[in-house]
Design a protein around this motif. Structure first.
Motif, PDB file in Angstrom:
ATOM      1  N   PHE A  40       0.843  -1.190   0.000  1.00 25.18           N
ATOM      2  CA  PHE A  40       0.000   0.000   0.000  1.00 25.18           C
ATOM      3  C   PHE A  40       0.882   1.246   0.000  1.00 25.18           C
ATOM      4  CE2 PHE A  40       0.635  -1.323   4.380  1.00 25.18           C
ATOM      5  CZ  PHE A  40       0.997  -0.156   5.036  1.00 25.18           C
ATOM      6  N   ARG A  41       0.401   2.273  -0.678  1.00 26.95           N
ATOM      7  CA  ARG A  41       1.106   3.550  -0.761  1.00 26.95           C
ATOM      8  C   ARG A  41       1.082   4.246   0.589  1.00 26.95           C
ATOM      9  NH1 ARG A  41       4.035   7.510  -1.427  1.00 26.95           N
ATOM     10  NH2 ARG A  41       3.605   9.301  -2.749  1.00 26.95           N
ATOM     11  N   THR A  42       2.203   4.837   0.967  1.00 23.02           N
ATOM     12  CA  THR A  42       2.259   5.675   2.154  1.00 23.02           C
ATOM     13  C   THR A  42       3.196   6.830   1.889  1.00 23.02           C
ATOM     14  OG1 THR A  42       2.574   5.695   4.559  1.00 23.02           O
ATOM     15  CG2 THR A  42       4.166   4.424   3.270  1.00 23.02           C
ATOM     16  N   ARG A  43       2.875   7.990   2.443  1.00 20.73           N
ATOM     17  CA  ARG A  43       3.722   9.164   2.277  1.00 20.73           C
ATOM     18  C   ARG A  43       4.753   9.288   3.389  1.00 20.73           C
ATOM     19  NH1 ARG A  43       1.521  12.922  -1.413  1.00 20.73           N
ATOM     20  NH2 ARG A  43      -0.519  12.296  -2.190  1.00 20.73           N
ATOM     21  N   GLU A  44       4.599   8.499   4.444  1.00 19.08           N
ATOM     22  CA  GLU A  44       5.546   8.542   5.553  1.00 19.08           C
ATOM     23  C   GLU A  44       5.577   7.163   6.199  1.00 19.08           C
ATOM     24  OE1 GLU A  44       8.015   9.183   8.706  1.00 19.08           O
ATOM     25  OE2 GLU A  44       5.965   8.476   9.054  1.00 19.08           O
ATOM     26  N   GLU A  45       6.778   6.607   6.337  1.00 18.27           N
ATOM     27  CA  GLU A  45       6.918   5.218   6.754  1.00 18.27           C
ATOM     28  C   GLU A  45       6.266   4.926   8.098  1.00 18.27           C
ATOM     29  OE1 GLU A  45      10.420   1.920   7.757  1.00 18.27           O
ATOM     30  OE2 GLU A  45      10.954   3.943   7.051  1.00 18.27           O
ATOM     31  N   GLN A  46       6.549   5.743   9.113  1.00 22.25           N
ATOM     32  CA  GLN A  46       6.045   5.446  10.451  1.00 22.25           C
ATOM     33  C   GLN A  46       4.522   5.533  10.501  1.00 22.25           C
ATOM     34  OE1 GLN A  46       8.028   4.121  12.673  1.00 22.25           O
ATOM     35  NE2 GLN A  46       9.650   4.384  11.138  1.00 22.25           N
ATOM     36  N   VAL A  47       3.948   6.474   9.781  1.00 18.85           N
ATOM     37  CA  VAL A  47       2.485   6.558   9.722  1.00 18.85           C
ATOM     38  C   VAL A  47       1.927   5.313   9.052  1.00 18.85           C
ATOM     39  CG1 VAL A  47       0.524   7.847   8.793  1.00 18.85           C
ATOM     40  CG2 VAL A  47       2.507   9.072   9.684  1.00 18.85           C
ATOM     41  N   GLY A  48       2.553   4.880   7.966  1.00 20.53           N
ATOM     42  CA  GLY A  48       2.091   3.683   7.272  1.00 20.53           C
ATOM     43  C   GLY A  48       2.162   2.438   8.138  1.00 20.53           C
ATOM     44  N   ARG A  49       3.248   2.288   8.872  1.00 22.01           N
ATOM     45  CA  ARG A  49       3.379   1.125   9.760  1.00 22.01           C
ATOM     46  C   ARG A  49       2.315   1.157  10.861  1.00 22.01           C
ATOM     47  NH1 ARG A  49       8.269  -1.809   9.792  1.00 22.01           N
ATOM     48  NH2 ARG A  49       9.770  -1.118   8.218  1.00 22.01           N
ATOM     49  N   ALA A  50       2.083   2.344  11.423  1.00 17.23           N
ATOM     50  CA  ALA A  50       1.082   2.458  12.487  1.00 17.23           C
ATOM     51  C   ALA A  50      -0.317   2.180  11.947  1.00 17.23           C
ATOM     52  CB  ALA A  50       1.150   3.852  13.115  1.00 17.23           C
ATOM     53  N   ALA A  51      -0.605   2.666  10.740  1.00 14.61           N
ATOM     54  CA  ALA A  51      -1.914   2.419  10.139  1.00 14.61           C
ATOM     55  C   ALA A  51      -2.118   0.940   9.854  1.00 14.61           C
ATOM     56  CB  ALA A  51      -2.054   3.231   8.851  1.00 14.61           C
ATOM     57  N   LEU A  52      -1.076   0.255   9.420  1.00 14.85           N
ATOM     58  CA  LEU A  52      -1.162  -1.182   9.176  1.00 14.85           C
ATOM     59  C   LEU A  52      -1.492  -1.934  10.462  1.00 14.85           C
ATOM     60  CD1 LEU A  52      -0.734  -3.723   7.394  1.00 14.85           C
ATOM     61  CD2 LEU A  52       1.700  -3.594   8.022  1.00 14.85           C
ATOM     62  N   ALA A  53      -0.780  -1.623  11.541  1.00 15.34           N
ATOM     63  CA  ALA A  53      -1.026  -2.296  12.814  1.00 15.34           C
ATOM     64  C   ALA A  53      -2.441  -2.015  13.309  1.00 15.34           C
ATOM     65  CB  ALA A  53       0.001  -1.838  13.848  1.00 15.34           C
ATOM     66  N   ALA A  54      -2.882  -0.759  13.172  1.00 14.84           N
ATOM     67  CA  ALA A  54      -4.230  -0.414  13.612  1.00 14.84           C
ATOM     68  C   ALA A  54      -5.284  -1.105  12.750  1.00 14.84           C
ATOM     69  CB  ALA A  54      -4.412   1.104  13.563  1.00 14.84           C
ATOM     70  N   ALA A  55      -5.024  -1.205  11.447  1.00 13.48           N
ATOM     71  CA  ALA A  55      -5.970  -1.870  10.548  1.00 13.48           C
ATOM     72  C   ALA A  55      -6.108  -3.347  10.895  1.00 13.48           C
ATOM     73  CB  ALA A  55      -5.508  -1.708   9.097  1.00 13.48           C
ATOM     74  N   ARG A  56      -4.996  -3.973  11.249  1.00 11.84           N
ATOM     75  CA  ARG A  56      -5.049  -5.383  11.656  1.00 11.84           C
ATOM     76  C   ARG A  56      -5.917  -5.538  12.901  1.00 11.84           C
ATOM     77  NH1 ARG A  56      -4.417  -8.508  16.243  1.00 11.84           N
ATOM     78  NH2 ARG A  56      -4.090 -10.660  15.568  1.00 11.84           N
ATOM     79  N   ASP A  57      -5.714  -4.668  13.898  1.00 10.63           N
ATOM     80  CA  ASP A  57      -6.491  -4.759  15.137  1.00 10.63           C
ATOM     81  C   ASP A  57      -7.966  -4.476  14.884  1.00 10.63           C
ATOM     82  OD1 ASP A  57      -4.129  -5.300  16.429  1.00 10.63           O
ATOM     83  OD2 ASP A  57      -3.868  -3.279  17.234  1.00 10.63           O
TER      84      ASP A  57
END
Length: 723
Positions: A117-134
């Motif tokens: 998935f596209r992300t403009r900032e790595e840490q935001v993308g990683r956090a969004a992925l973890a939150a999406a999983r939960d």
């Protein structure tokens, strides 16, 4: 036995073009366990719960290609990895970081997927992925998920980690012009363009913003003195160091006056239209407290405050402020009236997404002082019909660009030039921006370096202005892209030699060349880093170097899969072969055909003005020709290879060996460059690599004479090579 769960096995940030997309993205490997047997249509209520929590998912088109496409897939039945992709994207969108690209693909291991998935900032993308999983697991298991709290966390991360809106707007404008960008820090320092052709911005400051000019703009007294000397109307004033001096200055200048911090901004500590000693003394103490130093007392100029944005030699945007008033009803106090009549405006808020700020009459010292001048406090009840002034010239956010009189614009540009800035925010006060200042006692109050852009990007009323495009156009002429010749070499056969030889051939053509290959990192003849596997970081080091006029990169399949390419586009891309899949098992690359998808990345990023250099002896490499947006040069040891023959038949360029001679051909025309036997034996031993390198340099316009000279003088031993 596997359970219904989503386990994130690995998360990789791909910094540059990769097998998924041209832009940075995150690739996550996820194991959905027993959910492999339970697509969404077999999980009762999942559709309803997910759409109730994230109704904005209706905007996702997915592979269906129309609004609501993803929801259609969700209703019909799709797998958890695919749902995870879309939820991750939507969480980023809701957090204020707009993204849209995503894909989910099976691997050869059952239940394990690659989700990109596209992300403009790595840490935001990683956090969004973890939150999406939960979030997804909570809905599958019918548990509560606190979406508002999650979005607060993600939005805070976006605010802290992403480019500010002004900088992002400039970068987006550069992207529209196909100018590449590199973020140099965690803040807003950004490089536009590469190497010797780069420019830098720091929000609205550029590398043309001089330190002397910036210092002058911070010295309000000096600025006014210079402007006045050059005929620009400014209010009379002087600096004071105590309250008694402030009153003396007001008497000398003549009331009414304005009192403000010497080094203030955003209107903090500014008091206007002051006439009595008590008002001026109180205003002095406020300005001193807010500014933390000296205070200026100056002639009060009647009218509304305006901010004109000057870029280069023209005004590109203008915004006006307006006073804020409340009207009494006989029952509500001023705090309540402000909430009812001012703060209820949906354009007001605390974040940057709001063009107007909320007003706090019981907290803001400037407002408290303004009310005191009217004999009021924030807790007083106003009688019905009585008006109270809350804020003078608050929020300069109402677009008036189309109303600016040409003489006013010319005066703003002159003020910018006098101070020496290239981008400036000109604060002026006038009653009518559509009339010359001389006709209405208008005056320029301040000249600001690094001006804010939000009031022009998101005005409270009127049209947004393309100020980012204006700044980019100021930095780059219409014909400039900020790019330099970039050559990428991909494959597994002789790529290091090809990269080194190309760098040498370009250097003898008169350019300063950067080279990133397995033998090390080089700037012309100087090795600046030892031998190492080529990686994204090494490539970035070349692209930020202001001395580099051309850059050559050796790119392995492993690098493309684990980091992405170091550049977004290139002038020349070389692909030698598609071998090597057996060494990439960790990436679930299990068959030769999969290597095609990996190495085509090098061809996908070739500019329309560029050239692909492809091995005519490799059928799958030949297939990549149709993917190239530019031209193609085939190379091969035998001029009778079908791709070479057919390419020549339509007038295109090829390079091959005939009787030991290197032959350059374009259509029916041929030029024998030299014989390989004239080279040292260790050079002639790798003829395919020599042909590929010569083809790349030929594509860049290196003359045949220099190509022959370069082959003769090139040394295989990197310690002897003169690049």
């Amino acid at each position: 036995m596997k359970k219904k769960d989503i386990e994130i096995l690995r998360v990789t940030h791909l910094h540059g073009p990769n097998i998924w997309t041209y832009r940075p993205c995150i690739e996550a490997w996820v194991d959905i366990g027993a959910l492999e047997d339970f697509p969404s249509d077999l999980i009762p209520g999942l559709y309803e719960r997910l759409t109730a929590l994230l109704p904005s998912l209706i905007e996702h088109r997915c592979g269906v290609g129309e609004r609501g496409g993803f929801l259609q897939r969700l209703r019909e039945g799709t797998y958890a990895a695919h749902i995870l992709e879309h939820v991750t994207l939507e969480l980023q969108n809701l957090a204020g970081m707009r993204t849209g690209f995503g894909k989910a693909r099976e691997t050869s291991v059952r239940g394990v997927y690659k989700v990109a998935f596209r992300t403009r900032e790595e840490q935001v993308g990683r956090a969004a992925l973890a939150a999406a999983r939960d979030l997804l697991m909570a809905l599958i298991e019918e548990r509560f998920f606190d979406l508002p709290a999650t979005l607060v966390t993600l939005r805070d991360l976006v605010d802290r980690r992403c480019l500010g809106p002004s900088t992002a707007h400039i970068v987006d404008a550069a992207t529209v012009r196909q100018i590449p960008a590199i973020r140099l820090t965690d803040g807003n320092l950004v490089q536009l363009g590469f190497g010797a052709h780069q420019r830098r911005i720091w929000t609205a400051e550029t590398d043309q913003t001089g330190a002397v000019a910036e210092s002058i703009s911070r010295d309000k007294d000096l600025t006014k003195s210079l402007l006045s000397a050059c005929g620009v109307p400014v209010p009379e004033g002087r600096m004071v160091t105590n309250a008694e001096e402030a009153w003396d200055a007001a008497e000398d200048i003549g009331v009414p006056v304005a009192v403000k911090p010497y080094d203030g901004n955003h209107g903090r500590g500014v008091s206007l239209d002051l006439s009595s000693k008590a008002e001026i003394v109180a205003a002095y103490h406020l300005a001193h407290r807010k500014g933390g130093g000296s205070v200026i007392v100056e002639q009060f100029v009647p009218g509304n405050e305006h901010r004109l944005l000057v870029v280069g030699d023209r005004v590109v945007a203008a915004a006006a402020g307006e006073a804020a008033w409340v009207t009494g009803d006989g029952t509500a106090n001023i705090i309540e009236l402000v909430d009812q009549q001012i703060n209820s405006d949906p354009r007001r808020g605390l974040g940057e997404e709001f063009p107007l700020n909320t007003v706090s009459p019981q907290i803001a010292a400037e407002i408290i002082l303004e009310l005191e001048r009217q004999g009021l406090t924030a807790y007083d009840v106003l009688e019905a019909g009585r008006k109270a002034l809350i804020q003078r010239n608050g929020n300069v956010a109402f677009d008036v660009t189309d109303n600016v009189h040409p003489e006013v614009a010319a005066m703003a540009v002159l003020a910018t030039r006098i101070v020496g800035l290239d981008v400036a925010g000109i604060d002026l006060v006038t009653q009518d921006i559509s009339r010359p200042l001389s006709q209405q006692r208008g005056a320029i109050i301040e000249v600001n370096a690094g001006p804010g852009l939000l009031s022009h990007l998101k005005p409270a009323s009127g049209s947004p202005r393309a100020v980012g495009a204006a700044i980019v156009d100021h930095l780059f002429a219409p014909h400039e892209s900020g790019r330099l010749p970039i050559i990428g070499v991909a494959g597994s056969r002789g790529t290091t030699l090809i990269a080194r030889l190309v760098a040498w051939l370009i250097q003898i053509d008169g350019k300063h060349v950067g080279l990133a290959c397995s033998d090390g990192l080089y700037l012309d003849s100087r090795q600046i880093a030892p031998a190492r596997t080529p990686d994204w970081e090494s490539g970035q080091r070349l692209l930020i170097n202001r001395s580099v006029e051309a850059a050559v990169f050796e790119n392995s399949a492993h690098m493309i899969l684990s980091e992405g390419l170091a550049y977004d586009k290139c002038e020349v891309g070389v692909v030698t072969d598609i071998d090597g899949h057996t060494a990439l098992g960790e990436f679930y690359i299990d068959a030769p055909d999969q290597m095609f998808s990996v190495l085509r990345t090098q061809v996908d990023v070739i500019l329309p003005s560029g050239t692909a250099i492809l091995n005519a002896a490799e059928p799958q490499v030949v297939e990549m020709a149709s993917l190239c947006d530019g031209k193609v040069i085939f190379y091969g040891l035998d001029g009778r290879l079908d791709p070479i023959v057919s390419h020549r038949a339509v007038g295109d360029r090829v390079i091959f060996l005939r009787d030991g001679n290197v032959v350059l051909a374009e259509g029916a025309e041929e030029l024998t460059l030299m014989t390989l036997s004239s080279l040292k034996a260790n050079k002639a031993a790798q003829p395919e690599s020599i042909l590929a390198a010569v083809a790349a340099a030929w594509a860049l316009g290196v003359s045949p004479d220099l190509l022959a000279a370069g082959l003769t003088t090139f040394e295989l031993n990197p310690r002897k090579t003169h690049y």
